[in-house]
Structures are given as structure tokens and as C-alpha cells.
Scaffold this motif. Structure first.
Motif, PDB file in Angstrom:
ATOM      1  N   THR A 261      -2.255  15.173  24.099  1.00  0.00           N
ATOM      2  CA  THR A 261      -2.786  16.716  24.542  1.00  0.00           C
ATOM      3  C   THR A 261      -3.118  16.034  25.716  1.00  0.00           C
ATOM      4  O   THR A 261      -4.631  16.101  25.864  1.00  0.00           O
ATOM      5  N   GLY A 262      -2.712  15.835  27.204  1.00  0.00           N
ATOM      6  CA  GLY A 262      -2.915  15.614  27.967  1.00  0.00           C
ATOM      7  C   GLY A 262      -3.489  14.337  28.184  1.00  0.00           C
ATOM      8  O   GLY A 262      -3.064  13.512  27.523  1.00  0.00           O
ATOM      9  N   GLU A 263      -4.702  14.457  28.480  1.00  0.00           N
ATOM     10  CA  GLU A 263      -5.652  13.506  28.333  1.00  0.00           C
ATOM     11  C   GLU A 263      -5.848  12.246  27.528  1.00  0.00           C
ATOM     12  O   GLU A 263      -6.025  11.575  27.081  1.00  0.00           O
ATOM     13  N   LYS A 264      -6.156  13.560  26.609  1.00  0.00           N
ATOM     14  CA  LYS A 264      -6.751  13.345  25.007  1.00  0.00           C
ATOM     15  C   LYS A 264      -5.641  12.624  23.772  1.00  0.00           C
ATOM     16  O   LYS A 264      -4.493  13.841  24.333  1.00  0.00           O
ATOM     17  N   VAL A 265      -6.338  12.918  22.511  1.00  0.00           N
ATOM     18  CA  VAL A 265      -5.450  13.125  21.719  1.00  0.00           C
ATOM     19  C   VAL A 265      -5.806  13.423  20.215  1.00  0.00           C
ATOM     20  O   VAL A 265      -6.965  12.943  19.801  1.00  0.00           O
ATOM     21  N   ALA A 266      -5.416  14.088  19.911  1.00  0.00           N
ATOM     22  CA  ALA A 266      -6.013  15.052  18.816  1.00  0.00           C
ATOM     23  C   ALA A 266      -4.805  14.779  17.441  1.00  0.00           C
ATOM     24  O   ALA A 266      -3.893  14.326  17.669  1.00  0.00           O
ATOM     25  N   ILE A 267      -5.412  15.196  16.627  1.00  0.00           N
ATOM     26  CA  ILE A 267      -5.425  14.105  15.213  1.00  0.00           C
ATOM     27  C   ILE A 267      -4.851  14.885  14.284  1.00  0.00           C
ATOM     28  O   ILE A 267      -6.084  16.224  13.886  1.00  0.00           O
ATOM     29  N   GLN A 268      -4.395  15.557  14.063  1.00  0.00           N
ATOM     30  CA  GLN A 268      -3.954  16.610  12.990  1.00  0.00           C
ATOM     31  C   GLN A 268      -4.576  15.606  11.556  1.00  0.00           C
ATOM     32  O   GLN A 268      -3.414  14.424  11.365  1.00  0.00           O
TER      33      GLN A 268
END
Ligand SMILES: Nc1ncnc2c1ncn2[C@@H]1O[C@H](COP(=O)(O)OP(=O)(O)OP(=O)(O)O)[C@@H](O)[C@H]1O
Ligand SMILES: [Mg+2]
Lengths: 374, 272
Positions: A261-268
């Protein structure tokens, strides 16, 4: 401090003292060292870390010349070691089993290598006395190895390998049998020797703290391969794999799927739980398997909901481990995951706010953890 | 401990009587005052005195001693070397064959060993005498030495040698300064064993001797054919004494020293 940071390995012009080039060592059909390539530079304090049987001693034995690589080459100071016997190498090794000469006194054990060099008596005496003082063995000089304690034997073995002041010293678990105080003192002695003489050290240890204290670089090994080589701080803060993160220090690992997500990474990572946010320079594809590793001391714990934390999760306290200077809380999440959170005990015997079974919040920033592919 | 039982006691007594009765009788009769071997006529040490004045016996004793010292010394050197190579060389092709061949002479009938050596000496035109006996004794006692020494070497911690190499020894220096002092008890008891074997060998010596060299066993054997004399009893008693002392010393050295050293060596290692 405006001393230049010691980091020869980043200097492209530096000549390595030791070069492993595609070294493989097999015993029968068992592969103890698997296609290993690694440079070790002059004046380094290089620590080998890894589980039992991963090939640490085997690497040392090849450097000392007792075992020959099945494939590949080893260079020391630019010279191919293939045809150089152990007694012709400017290398001394301290054996994991000590290998003290049972028929010689402590004094003669330490003097053994010096006598072979054909030094004069005065010089030998002086050097042995110095070594005895350094390892605090002066009282035991006349005893035979079987008449001293295990820790004392370890120090004799250390003194014997140090005595010749070689260019390269291989220490196979040199301090394991010493008590904490003596171990720390000896660590500083070793670092001191290293600074004074510029000796290159390769040291095997099972004690991470020791590796962290003394080493310029740490190599974490597994099954005959080096998984990561880096400075102690890098190994700790930026492990390159779950294996390394897990091997060094305490860590929480949460696995899931990546969602950039953009700059970041989300972890499901679990149904009905908020995604964990993390930052990384590695590129992750959507849906790729991802592991989030975070050290317990970077996880905060509170009874109230924290206001502006990037990541916060609810759970209840399962267990508390009081370790004197710190306490570790084991927090169970509704998903069954157990997350460890550590806090420093800054106040003496303060009434603990949080106890067993308490509902709590754990929280961490989006830069506190590392995102790993494997 | 098993309980004392009459059956055990009897069996033990009979067994030992069977083993040692002949020798005890021989020793007793060596102190007999009478010249007749079978008639007891009181205690006397005169035959020992006679023995000391008997030139033939004395020279035979001298030959025996020379042969025993020389052959056991050479056998110890060769046997130790053979043991070292076989234990240390690791697996080279034919290793089993070689170690088997080292032990084969142990079970080879002496007559055959003697005969084959005799044929060899005749074949290469070597005059039979002290030299040939020494060579023959070396050949067969070397196996015993190598058995004793290699059983010690098997339990010898190889990393001690590696440590010596690491500290700058050549392989030979490592052997001389580290291995040899540690396995010395086994080497010494190997030497004693070879010495006693040479001392009482009759068969191989008879095959390989010449007119110039008569060993004591040969001398005794030929003298006995003319009738047993109390002198021979006295001589045999002395030999029994020497052999007993040799064997007991050898076994004491191996047992005690080796056990002690093995313990020291274990202790000098890192506790597991
Ligand atoms: N001479 C040998 N013959 C056969 N296998 C060997 C030999 N030496 C070592 N190995 C095997 O090689 C592997 C690596 O051994 P090594 O001694 O290097 O382990 P290590 O990392 O030093 O372990 P530890 O921490 O227990 O000392 C082990 O699985 C061991 O069993
Ligand atoms: Mg090891």
C-alpha cells in the motif's frame, strides 16, 4: 567519537586475509560444508554462530589444515592452502576438546609451541609467564591437565594457542566453561590483544551475547551454509531471514500475505484482525507470503488503548517472566498467537499494573519490525 | 559376589593344580640335595652354585639374553611403526588385508614359521647363528608388539597430534614429543612381551640356529635327552622366575599405566 568505523569488508580495495572459494567438504556422502564462499579480512574478529553440527568446527579445521576441502579452494594471505601442512601455516587453533597434552604440565603445554620455534629460554619463560598471568593460571603452572578444573583447562588451551601470537587465531568455543565474570574479563582481554597485535580472530561461540560483544562481524550458519554475514547490530536489527531472526535473540514472528500500500506493506495475517503495517525496501508482490519479525523490546504493552500507534492489537496476559532488569509479558491474541512484549523494570519493586489474565493492548510502530520473504 | 561353594573351590584347586603342579615340582626339586632327581634328600642350593660354574650353560644364557634384547628391541620399533601406520593411515585399499596379515603369524604354527625362515636363510645364503635367530625372533614377536601397541593407539585422541602439528611440530616431532610419551606404557609392555617370548622360544630357535649359537632352551632340551639333572631344574627355575617377572610387569604396566593415562587423557579433555 570520530574514529573511522572499522569496516574493511566494505572497502573494495581491501585484500581479504582468508578467502573461501566455493568450498565444499564431504564426509562420505554427508555434506558438512556446502559450496561456501566467504572473505574474512585482516584484524577482523569474525564470529561463527550456528546450531550444533552446522559445520563451524569443520571450517576451522580446514583453515588449520587438518581437513582438506573436497572441492574449492582456501586462500590465506593470498596463498592457496591446498598443499600447506598444518605446521607450516601461521595459524593457531584452540580446540573445542582442548587437546591438552596430558603428559605435560600446564607450563609445558603453553611453552610447547614456543619451544618448537627455537626461541631462547629467556624469551620463552617471559612469554609463558605473561600467558599464565593473562589467563590467571600462574598458581597452576606446575600441575598436569588432569589436576585442574574444567574452566582452568579451557584457559590453558586458550593460553597455548595465544602464546605464539600468530597472524590468525582460530578459537573453537574458547570461553564456554568459564563463569560469566571471568568470561567477560577474558572477552575484553581478547579484544585487547586483538587491538594491540592486530591478530585476526575467527571464533566459534554458542553464546550470542559473546558474539555481539566481541565480533566485528557475525556469520550465522545452518547445515554447512552461511545464511547471513553482517555486523552484530545489523544481524540483530536487520536479519535477512526468519532463521537468523529466530536464531539471534528473542523474536515474535507473524506470517501472512503481503498487500503493498504505497510506501508501506500491509500484512494480512488473520481473519477479523487489523492488517499489520510495516516498512521495507524489499519489493513484495500482492498476495506473496511474508513474515513479520519483531523483537519483544519493541512491543509496548498497556492497559489503555494506545492512541496513535501504527499497529495495535488486543489480547490477554498469559504469562509474565520477571528477569530482574526486564519483564517479559506473553500476550495471547484471540487468534491464538502469543506475542512477547518486554518492558524495562525501571522502578524498584513497583506495584505491577498488569497481571495474569488482564486484558491488554500491545502496540508497535510501523518501523519496529522487519519484513522477511523467508 | 557368588557364594562360596565346594564345587567352585574344588574346580579352582584342580584347575590351578593342573596348571602349576609340574612347575612347582620342578622348583622344589631344584633345591634337592640329591643328584637323583626323583629322590628327595634335603634342601640345598648347591645346584645353583654348580650352574654358575658351568661354562656351557653360562654361554648359552649369554646368547639367549643377547638374542632376546636385540630381537625384542627391533620388534618393538617395527611393531610400533606397523601399529601406528595401520591405526592412523585411515582407510587405504587393502588395509584390512594388511592388518589381518600382521596378526596371522600369531596363530601360525611355530614349526611352519621356523621352517619357512630356515628356507629363507638358506635361500639367501645367510650363515645361521645369532643373527638369524634375532631376525627370526623379531619376525614373530613383532606381531605381538603391534597388537599391544595398536590396541592402545585406537583409544588415543588424534587431536593431540593435531595440536602438536598446529603448534609447529613436524609429523615426526609430533610422534616423538606427544604420541610416544603417551603410549610409552604400551610400548614398554610390548617390549617385555617380545623379550619373554624370545627368551623361552625353542622351536623357531632350533630351526634357525647354527653351531655357533645355542640358546638356553635349546641347551636344556638337548641336555634333558641325556637325562634330567638337578642343574637343569635350577636353571629352569631361574627362567620361570624371569619370565614370570616379565609377564607380570608387562601386564601391570599395561593395565595400570594405561588405565591411569586413559583417565588423565579423558580428564584433560572438555567435559562432554
Ligand atoms: N570426521 C568426520 N566424519 C564424518 N562426519 C563428520 C566428521 N567431522 C564432522 N562431521 C560431521 O560434519 C558436521 C559438522 O561438524 P562440525 O564439527 O563442524 O560441527 P559444529 O558446527 O562444530 O558443531 P558443534 O557446535 O556441536 O561443535 C556434523 O554433522 C558432523 O557429524
Ligand atoms: Mg564444533
Amino acid at each position: 567519537m570520530n574514529q573511522p568505523v572499522f569496516a574493511t569488508w566494505n572497502d573494495p580495495d581491501a585484500k581479504p586475509l582468508i578467502q573461501f572459494r566455493n568450498v565444499t567438504k564431504r564426509f562420505g556422502d554427508f555434506t558438512a560444508i556446502d559450496d561456501l564462499t566467504q572473505d574474512i579480512f585482516e584484524k577482523e574478529f569474525f564470529a561463527l554462530l550456528g546450531p550444533s553440527g552446522c559445520g563451524k568446527t569443520t571450517m576451522m579445521r580446514m583453515l588449520a589444515g587438518f581437513d582438506m576441502p573436497s572441492e574449492g579452494q582456501i586462500f590465506i594471505a593470498g596463498q592457496d592452502m591446498a598443499r600447506i601442512p598444518p605446521n607450516k601455516r601461521a595459524v593457531n587453533m584452540m580446540f573445542q576438546s582442548y587437546a591438552l597434552f596430558p603428559h605435560l604440565s600446564v607450563w609445558d603445554n603453553i611453552a610447547f609451541g614456543l619451544k618448537r620455534e627455537g626461541k631462547d629460554k629467556e624469551a620463552i619463560n617471559a612469554r609463558v609467564e605473561e600467558m599464565l598471568r593473562l589467563t590467571r593460571l600462574s598458581k597452576f603452572a606446575k600441575r598436569k591437565p588432569h589436576q585442574i578444573s574444567g574452566g582452568q583447562r579451557q584457559r590453558v588451551a586458550l593460553a597455548r594457542s595465544l602464546a605464539k601470537a600468530p597472524k590468525l587465531l582460530l578459537l573453537d568455543e574458547p570461553l564456554g566453561a568459564l563463569d560469566k565474570k571471568l568470561r567477560q574479563d577474558t572477552q575484553f582481554e581478547l579484544m585487547d590483544i586483538q587491538e594491540k597485535t592486530g591478530t585476526t580472530f575467527v571464533i566459534v561461540t554458542h553464546d550470542q551475547e559473546e558474539a555481539m560483544t566481541v565480533a566485528s562481524r557475525v556469520a550465522v550458519m545452518d547445515e554447512g551454509r552461511i545464511i547471513q554475514v553482517a555486523t552484530p547490530a545489523q544481524i540483530y536489527e536487520a536479519p535477512n531471514s526468519v532463521y537468523v531472526a529466530d536464531f539471534i535473540g528473542d523474536v515474535n514472528i507473524i506470517s501472512g500475505r503481503a498487500k503493498p500500500t504505497g510506501e508501506k506493506v500491509a500484512i494480512q495475517w488473520a481473519e477479523g484482525q487489523p492488517d499489520i503495517l510495516g516498512t521495507t525496501t524489499t519489493k513484495f508482490d500482492a498476495g506473496q507470503e511474508i513474515h513479520f519479525a519483531i523483537r519483544p523490546e519493541k512491543v509496548a504493552i498497556s492497559t489503555e488503548e494506545p492512541l496513535d500507534a501504527a499497529n495495535k492489537l488486543q489480547g490477554k496476559v498469559l504469562d509474565i517472566a520477571y528477569l530482574g532488569n526486564i519483564s517479559t509479558y506473553h500476550v495471547e491474541l484471540p487468534t491464538g498467537h502469543v506475542i512477547k512484549a518486554q518492558t524495562a523494570n525501571t522502578r524498584r519493586l513497583s506495584r505491577r499494573q498488569i497481571t495474569w489474565e488482564d486484558p491488554v493492548w500491545i502496540s508497535f510502530t510501523d518501523t519496529a519490525g522487519v519484513l522477511l520473504e523467508r | 559376589m557368588t557364594r562360596f561353594s565346594w564345587f567352585n573351590a574344588t574346580a579352582l584347586t584342580l584347575g590351578f593344580a593342573f596348571l602349576y603342579m609340574p612347575m612347582i615340582i620342578l622348583v622344589i626339586y631344584s633345591f634337592n640335595a640329591s643328584k637323583l632327581v626323583t629322590v628327595w634328600a634335603g634342601f640345598s642350593t648347591q645346584w645353583y652354585g654348580e650352574l654358575l660354574r658351568n661354562e656351557e650353560f653360562l654361554s648359552a644364557a649369554w646368547v639367549t639374553l643377547k638374542v632376546a634384547v636385540m630381537s625384542s628391541t627391533i620388534a618393538t620399533v617395527l611393531g610400533t611403526m606397523a601399529a601406528y601406520v595401520l591405526v592412523r593411515a585411515g582407510r587405504f585399499s587393502g588395509r584390512t588385508l594388511f592388518s589381518g596379515m600382521i596378526y596371522a603369524p600369531l596363530v601360525m604354527p611355530e614349526v611352519i614359521t621356523g621352517l619357512s625362515l630356515l628356507l629363507l636363510f638358506i635361500g639367501i645364503g645367510l650363515d645361521r647363528g645369532v643373527l638369524t635367530i634375532v631376525l627370526a625372533h623379531t619376525t614373530f614377536s613383532m606381531c605381538y608388539v603391534s597388537v599391544v601397541v595398536s590396541s592402545r593407539l585406537v583409544s588415543f585422541d588424534k587431536s593431540l597430534e593435531e595440536a602438536a602439528l598446529d603448534l609447529g611440530c613436524s609429523p615426526f616431532e609430533a610422534f616423538r614429543l606427544v604420541t610416544l610419551p603417551i603410549i610409552a606404557p604400551a610400548v614398554i609392555s610390548g617390549w617385555l612381551l617380545a623379550f619373554t617370548l624370545s627368551l623361552d622360544d625353542l622351536v623357531i630357535a632350533s630351526f634357525t640356529t647354527g653351531p655357533s649359537a645355542t640358546t638356553l632352551p635349546i641347551k636344556i632340551f638337548s641336555a634333558v635327552r641325556l637325562g634330567v639333572s638337578p642343574e637343569i631344574n635350577a636353571l629352569s627355575t631361574i627362567m620361570i622366575g624371569i619370565v614370570t617377572v616379565g609377564v607380570i610387569t608387562a601386564s601391570l604396566i599395561t593395565k595400570q599405566a594405561a588405565v591411569r593415562q586413559a583417565r588423565e587423557e579423558r580428564m584433560a579433555e572438555r567435559p562432554a
